[in-house]
Design an enzyme around this catalytic site. Structure first.
Site, PDB file in Angstrom:
ATOM      1  N   ASN A 241       0.871  -1.169   0.000  1.00  0.00           N
ATOM      2  CA  ASN A 241       0.000   0.000   0.000  1.00  0.00           C
ATOM      3  C   ASN A 241       0.912   1.224   0.000  1.00  0.00           C
ATOM      4  OD1 ASN A 241      -1.793   2.041   0.490  1.00  0.00           O
ATOM      5  ND2 ASN A 241      -2.780   1.068   2.241  1.00  0.00           N
TER       6      ASN A 241
ATOM      7  N   ARG B  34      -2.383  -2.096  -3.565  1.00  0.00           N
ATOM      8  CA  ARG B  34      -3.597  -1.308  -3.375  1.00  0.00           C
ATOM      9  C   ARG B  34      -3.484  -0.072  -4.261  1.00  0.00           C
ATOM     10  NH1 ARG B  34      -5.515   2.486   1.607  1.00  0.00           N
ATOM     11  NH2 ARG B  34      -7.598   2.830   0.794  1.00  0.00           N
TER      12      ARG B  34
ATOM     13  N   HIS C 232     -12.853   2.617  -0.312  1.00  0.00           N
ATOM     14  CA  HIS C 232     -12.898   1.565   0.728  1.00  0.00           C
ATOM     15  C   HIS C 232     -13.507   0.276   0.191  1.00  0.00           C
ATOM     16  CE1 HIS C 232     -13.149   4.877   4.062  1.00  0.00           C
ATOM     17  NE2 HIS C 232     -11.894   4.492   3.891  1.00  0.00           N
TER      18      HIS C 232
ATOM     19  N   HIS D 108     -17.657   1.401   7.202  1.00  0.00           N
ATOM     20  CA  HIS D 108     -16.211   1.394   7.452  1.00  0.00           C
ATOM     21  C   HIS D 108     -15.860   2.712   8.131  1.00  0.00           C
ATOM     22  CE1 HIS D 108     -11.897   0.512   6.596  1.00  0.00           C
ATOM     23  NE2 HIS D 108     -11.857   1.818   6.747  1.00  0.00           N
ATOM     24  N   LEU D 109     -15.498   2.656   9.405  1.00  0.00           N
ATOM     25  CA  LEU D 109     -15.261   3.871  10.178  1.00  0.00           C
ATOM     26  C   LEU D 109     -13.837   3.871  10.716  1.00  0.00           C
ATOM     27  CD1 LEU D 109     -18.607   3.669  12.228  1.00  0.00           C
ATOM     28  CD2 LEU D 109     -18.240   4.840  10.042  1.00  0.00           C
TER      29      LEU D 109
ATOM     30  N   ASN E 126     -10.034   6.509  10.002  1.00  0.00           N
ATOM     31  CA  ASN E 126      -9.779   7.938   9.818  1.00  0.00           C
ATOM     32  C   ASN E 126     -10.633   8.464   8.679  1.00  0.00           C
ATOM     33  OD1 ASN E 126      -7.890   8.820  11.850  1.00  0.00           O
ATOM     34  ND2 ASN E 126      -6.485   7.348  10.945  1.00  0.00           N
TER      35      ASN E 126
ATOM     36  N   ARG F 126     -11.813  15.125   7.722  1.00  0.00           N
ATOM     37  CA  ARG F 126     -12.570  15.488   6.516  1.00  0.00           C
ATOM     38  C   ARG F 126     -14.005  15.836   6.877  1.00  0.00           C
ATOM     39  NH1 ARG F 126     -11.099  10.243   3.039  1.00  0.00           N
ATOM     40  NH2 ARG F 126      -9.382   9.840   4.472  1.00  0.00           N
TER      41      ARG F 126
ATOM     42  N   GLY G 170     -15.403   1.550  14.105  1.00  0.00           N
ATOM     43  CA  GLY G 170     -16.465   0.546  14.044  1.00  0.00           C
ATOM     44  C   GLY G 170     -16.157  -0.693  14.866  1.00  0.00           C
ATOM     45  N   GLU G 171     -14.866  -1.039  14.975  1.00  0.00           N
ATOM     46  CA  GLU G 171     -14.482  -2.260  15.686  1.00  0.00           C
ATOM     47  C   GLU G 171     -14.277  -2.044  17.181  1.00  0.00           C
ATOM     48  OE1 GLU G 171     -11.057  -3.951  13.668  1.00  0.00           O
ATOM     49  OE2 GLU G 171     -11.994  -3.614  11.723  1.00  0.00           O
TER      50      GLU G 171
ATOM     51  N   GLU H 119      -7.922  -5.656   5.035  1.00  0.00           N
ATOM     52  CA  GLU H 119      -7.740  -5.273   3.633  1.00  0.00           C
ATOM     53  C   GLU H 119      -6.544  -5.984   3.008  1.00  0.00           C
ATOM     54  OE1 GLU H 119      -9.053  -0.831   3.066  1.00  0.00           O
ATOM     55  OE2 GLU H 119      -8.564  -1.161   5.156  1.00  0.00           O
TER      56      GLU H 119
HETATM   57  P1  ADP Z   1      -7.212   4.198   9.275  1.00  0.00           P
HETATM   58  O1  ADP Z   1      -8.401   4.656   8.521  1.00  0.00           O
HETATM   59  O2  ADP Z   1      -6.083   5.167   9.252  1.00  0.00           O
HETATM   60  O3  ADP Z   1      -6.817   2.768   8.996  1.00  0.00           O
HETATM   61  P2  ADP Z   1      -8.260   3.120  11.752  1.00  0.00           P
HETATM   62  O4  ADP Z   1      -9.157   2.176  11.041  1.00  0.00           O
HETATM   63  O5  ADP Z   1      -7.129   2.557  12.555  1.00  0.00           O
HETATM   64  O6  ADP Z   1      -7.670   4.236  10.803  1.00  0.00           O
HETATM   65  O7  ADP Z   1      -9.176   3.999  12.728  1.00  0.00           O
HETATM   66  C1  ADP Z   1      -8.675   5.044  13.482  1.00  0.00           C
HETATM   67  C2  ADP Z   1      -9.775   5.555  14.390  1.00  0.00           C
HETATM   68  O8  ADP Z   1     -10.214   4.486  15.238  1.00  0.00           O
HETATM   69  C3  ADP Z   1      -9.314   6.684  15.301  1.00  0.00           C
HETATM   70  O9  ADP Z   1     -10.308   7.690  15.340  1.00  0.00           O
HETATM   71  C4  ADP Z   1      -9.228   6.003  16.655  1.00  0.00           C
HETATM   72  O10 ADP Z   1      -9.452   6.879  17.722  1.00  0.00           O
HETATM   73  C5  ADP Z   1     -10.352   4.989  16.549  1.00  0.00           C
HETATM   74  N1  ADP Z   1     -10.196   3.967  17.589  1.00  0.00           N
HETATM   75  C6  ADP Z   1      -9.236   3.037  17.685  1.00  0.00           C
HETATM   76  N2  ADP Z   1      -9.368   2.328  18.829  1.00  0.00           N
HETATM   77  C7  ADP Z   1     -10.450   2.835  19.476  1.00  0.00           C
HETATM   78  C8  ADP Z   1     -11.113   2.565  20.708  1.00  0.00           C
HETATM   79  N3  ADP Z   1     -10.686   1.607  21.528  1.00  0.00           N
HETATM   80  N4  ADP Z   1     -12.194   3.291  21.013  1.00  0.00           N
HETATM   81  C9  ADP Z   1     -12.623   4.264  20.216  1.00  0.00           C
HETATM   82  N5  ADP Z   1     -12.048   4.578  19.046  1.00  0.00           N
HETATM   83  C10 ADP Z   1     -10.970   3.883  18.667  1.00  0.00           C
END
Ligand code: ADP
Length: 393
Positions: A7, A85, A174, A202-203, A205, A235, A327-328, A379
């Protein structure tokens, strides 16, 4: 067979060497600060992190360092395929593609649509072709999954010539993640994907929702660029298209400055005036920080509205899937979103929701309510699988 998944961003390369069948990971690496001072290749082999300095900080140098590491591990000759990617495949690519000179030219032709991303992806492909001359190289596009959207979903109500001459339409992004979690959700529900209508969220950044009907994308919230749709870390997501003109005049900004502010100074960061990181905002809101509270509320409200919008594309919804870092992990965000989705019959099981964090997937809905799942996206694995599938076909 091991597949090297790359990537390539403008100043970083994310690397994973994995087996597309078993999902086993032999190595992950991150080359960062490329083209800047202090570039380094950070490796993780079997849970042992290590860093190698990259004096010049170029792509070829990063790949040379990676090759030395693969040699030392005796893994170089096992790399039979490289999966890249690639952010934007325009209307040209509705599936992954074996990279040839013709394909590379076609990816180059999509660069106007993703001026920050495609050139970096292309530079990475060129360096990887030199570094791994014997490996087949495959491009896996973020946009390809969404090429199944019907015209009613992908056309904007703008002058027709903008679409015909400049490709102004919804592409969506995504795609690899939405496709992967939809497959995983079907597996977890033990139902054929072909029979399922899913909304995937998909949540990370960046954030987007997708309507997945029988495994095919029929609508998504991101558009011509990854700026449209949901509120994200930095964003804005959707704004009034009249905003650009208004704020340019009022604040004396030019178009580049407005675009930069909407991409980098908006979203959770812009509203909270504190951080783009959801975890930090939750902590601050807990301490009574009003901006953090408002940012979280706006994020959730807009997410719920977007999920409901995807339900229109599907007709009925069999399941909702949360993935990405937020989301996770963000229990409170999921609960608040489901609380706003009574219109879809959503309802959370609080203890199941609390358990689904840090890599634990599962169902978080209360019995009899809209089936809601937390699915960990992967991914890299999806790109490795798509690469293998493309080479097998
Ligand atoms: P990217 O899109 O760069 O791959 P990620 O999928 O790692 O990013 O998501 C980053 C987001 O997930 C950040 O806003 C981070 O605060 C949030 N996040 C990660 N762990 C937690 C958690 N335990 N509780 C709440 N938010 C979280």
């Amino acid at each position: 067979m091991w597949t090297l998944v790359l990537n390539c961003g403008s100043s970083s390369v994310k690397v994973a060497l994995l087996n597309p069948d078993s999902g086993a990971v032999a190595l992950t690496a991150l080359a960062e600060r490329l083209g800047q001072g202090g570039a380094a290749l950070r490796l993780d082999v079997g849970g042992e992190p290590r860093a190698v300095a990259l004096a010049g900080g170029s792509y070829p140098e990063a790949f040379a360092a990676l090759l030395r590491e693969l040699d030392a591990l005796g893994l170089r000759s096992d790399v039979s395929a490289v999966g890249h990617r690639v952010v934007h495949g325009g209307e040209t690519f509705s599936a992954p593609a074996l990279i040839t000179d013709v394909v590379l030219d076609a990816i180059r032709a999509c660069s106007a649509l993703a001026p920050l991303h495609n050139p970096a992806n292309i530079a990475g492909i060129e360096a990887a072709r030199t570094a791994f001359p014997d490996a087949a190289q495959v491009a896996v596009f973020d946009t390809a999954f969404h090429q199944t959207m019907p015209e009613v979903a992908y056309r904007y109500a703008v002058p027709d010539a903008w679409y015909r001459q400049h490709g102004v339409r919804r592409y969506g992004f995504h795609g690899t993640s939405h496709a992967y979690v939809a497959q995983e959700a079907a597996r977890m529900l033990d139902r054929p994907l072909a029979e399922l209508n899913l909304v995937t969220a998909h949540l990370g950044n960046g954030c987007s929702v997708c309507a997945v009907q029988g495994g095919r994308s029929v609508d998504t919230s991101m558009g011509l660029t990854p700026l449209e749709g949901l509120v994200m870390g930095t964003r804005s997501g959707d704004v009034d298209p009249g905003l650009h003109d208004f704020i340019a005049r009022q604040a004396g900004l030019n178009l580049d400055q407005v675009t930069a502010a909407l991409n980098r100074e908006s979203g959770l960061l812009g509203v909270s005036q504190l951080s783009n990181d959801l975890r930090e905002l939750e902590a601050a809101a807990g301490r009574g920080h009003a901006g953090a509270r408002l940012a979280l509320d706006v994020f959730v409200y807009r997410l719920a509205k977007a999920v409901a919008g995807m339900a229109v594309a599907l007709g009925h919804v069999d399941g909702l899937v949360f993935t990405g870092g937020i989301g996770e992990n963000a229990v409170a965000v999921r609960a608040a979103t489901l609380a706003r989705l009574g219109i879809l019959g959503a309802g959370v099981d609080d203890s199941a929701n609390a358990r689904a964090v840090r890599g634990v997937s599962g169902t978080i809905s209360a019995p009899g309510r809209l089936t809601t799942l937390v699915v960990n996206t992967n991914e890299e694995l999806m790109i490795a699988r798509e690469t293998a599938r493309t080479l097998g076909a």
